[in-house]
Design an enzyme around this catalytic site. Structure first.
Site, short mmCIF file in Angstrom:
data_model
loop_
_atom_site.label_atom_id
_atom_site.label_comp_id
_atom_site.label_asym_id
_atom_site.label_seq_id
_atom_site.Cartn_x
_atom_site.Cartn_y
_atom_site.Cartn_z
N GLY A 11 13.17 16.16 23.93
CA GLY A 11 13.71 14.94 23.32
C GLY A 11 12.69 13.81 23.31
O GLY A 11 11.54 13.98 23.76
N GLY A 103 23.02 20.72 42.28
CA GLY A 103 23.01 21.95 43.07
C GLY A 103 21.60 22.49 43.19
O GLY A 103 21.16 22.91 44.28
N TYR A 146 30.16 9.36 25.70
CA TYR A 146 28.82 9.14 26.24
C TYR A 146 28.90 8.25 27.48
O TYR A 146 28.38 8.58 28.55
CB TYR A 146 27.95 8.48 25.17
CG TYR A 146 26.51 8.24 25.57
CD1 TYR A 146 25.62 9.30 25.71
CD2 TYR A 146 26.03 6.95 25.76
CE1 TYR A 146 24.30 9.08 26.05
CE2 TYR A 146 24.71 6.71 26.10
CZ TYR A 146 23.84 7.78 26.24
OH TYR A 146 22.53 7.56 26.58
N LYS A 150 28.11 9.35 31.39
CA LYS A 150 27.03 8.73 32.17
C LYS A 150 27.58 8.06 33.43
O LYS A 150 26.93 8.04 34.47
CB LYS A 150 26.28 7.72 31.30
CG LYS A 150 25.49 8.35 30.16
CD LYS A 150 24.25 9.07 30.65
CE LYS A 150 23.40 9.60 29.51
NZ LYS A 150 22.17 10.26 29.97
#
Ligand code: UDP
Length: 330
Positions: A11, A103, A146, A150
């Site tokens: 990205g 994790g 979104y 977040k």
């Protein structure tokens, strides 16, 4: 050699972070499902020994062999058009995706930083926005997918920090721009420059009085790097406090590009924040960071980048979606 995993590596921000960490002497593992990312942003890295790439969706279990010292969770659709098109994936990458990253960080003993956002403040009633402000978000509005992803991501990260003692960092990123933004991702800067390059009028949503504060990507990357290396676990705003109305911004782009097109007005999208400017006192005090690149310098570099793209980029299929999106607003 330290090793870092960067999700969302293909990205806009992820690819710049890959460059930065390679320049700092890291071994970089990039990961991306390529839904909104583009391999073109990182193709210059494939020949490097210090770079590996996993084509993987971080919402699914993540396996990375070998050691990891740092994880940067930057995978997520990030433009309002993207998260309107893929709302469920947006929620999943912010929730399941961060759970998998946390994790992995536990398993590897790695320090993790998440890309949070000024959207956690929603349509803010406190201005400029400090990290202490809890925000004003509509969870069931179009941007909720979104914003709430977040916000959940921040809560989850803080819980791992508090209950598992994991080393975590949270950067709240304000509007950022620069080379490798997608020309047709619908965000205001590529939208205006794309329109100027195609010889179309510039579409200002609403009356153009809403404000944003635009940060050049190199400044942002510097802030993220410093925060990751710091010992502060609370959220930190990184953005440029130089605030401008969208109407004025359109005029700046008209001047920059020399287009003889004009501004036309369209409906304001639902829940579009009326004002946004970061209070960067924390970043200054904790990291000694502040932006260095002025909007006029940054815009020039970004315009040169968009001009250098092959003409077909201007008319790619994505552009059709963008046109449909604009049409819905008429
Ligand atoms: N905007 C606009 N014209 C466009 C695209 C966006 O006027 O073609 C406005 C949008 O309504 C918002 C601001 O520009 O007020 C910034 O939008 P963007 O999608 O870049 O980011 P946001 O900060 O809203 O997430």
């Amino acid at each position: 050699m330290k090793r870092v995993l960067i999700t969302g590596a293909a990205g806009f921000l992820g690819s710049h972070l890959c460059d930065r960490f390679i320049a700092e002497g890291f071994q970089v593992v990039g990961m991306d499902n390529l839904i909104t990312g583009d391999l073109k942003n990182i193709e210059h890295l494939f020949a490097k020994e210090e770079f590996e790439f996993y084509h993987h969706d971080v919402s699914k279990f993540i396996h990375v062999s070998g050691e990891l010292d740092y994880i940067l969770h930057f995978a997520s659709p990030a433009s309002p058009i993207d998260y309107l098109k893929i709302p469920i994936q947006t929620l999943k990458v912010g929730s399941l995706g961060i759970h998998n990253c946390l994790g992995l960080a536990m398993a590897k003993g790695a320090r993790l930083i998440i890309a949070s956002t000024s959207e956690v403040y929603g349509d803010p009633q406190v201005h400029p926005q400090t990290e202490e402000y809890w925000g004003h978000v509509n969870p069931v509005g179009p941007r909720g997918v979104y914003d709430e992803a977040k916000r959940f991501q921040e809560a989850m990260t803080m819980a791992y920090h508090t209950y598992h003692g994991l080393e975590t960092r949270i950067v709240r990123i304000f509007n950022t721009y620069g080379p490798r933004m997608r020309l047709n991702d619908g965000r205001v800067l590529p939208a205006f420059i794309g329109q100027a390059l195609r010889g179309e009028d510039l579409t200002v949503f609403g009356d153009g009085s809403q404000t944003r504060s635009f940060c050049y990507v190199d400044d942002l990357v510097e802030g993220i790097y410093r925060l990751l290396m710091s010992d502060y676990a609370g959220p930190v705003n990184i953005g440029n406090p130089d605030e401008i109305t969208i109407g004025e911004f359109a005029e700046e782009i008209i001047k920059l590009t020399g287009t003889d097109q004009k501004v036309i007005y369209k409906d304001l999208p639902k829940d579009d924040p009326t004002q946004r400017r970061p209070d960067i006192t924390k970043a200054k005090e904790l990291l000694g960071w502040e932006p260095k690149v002025s909007r006029s310098e940054g815009l020039k570099i970004t315009y040169e980048y968009f001009k250098s793209l092959p003409t077909e980029e201007l008319y790619k299929k994505e552009h059709k979606d963008f046109k449909d999106y604009i049409r819905q607003k008429q």
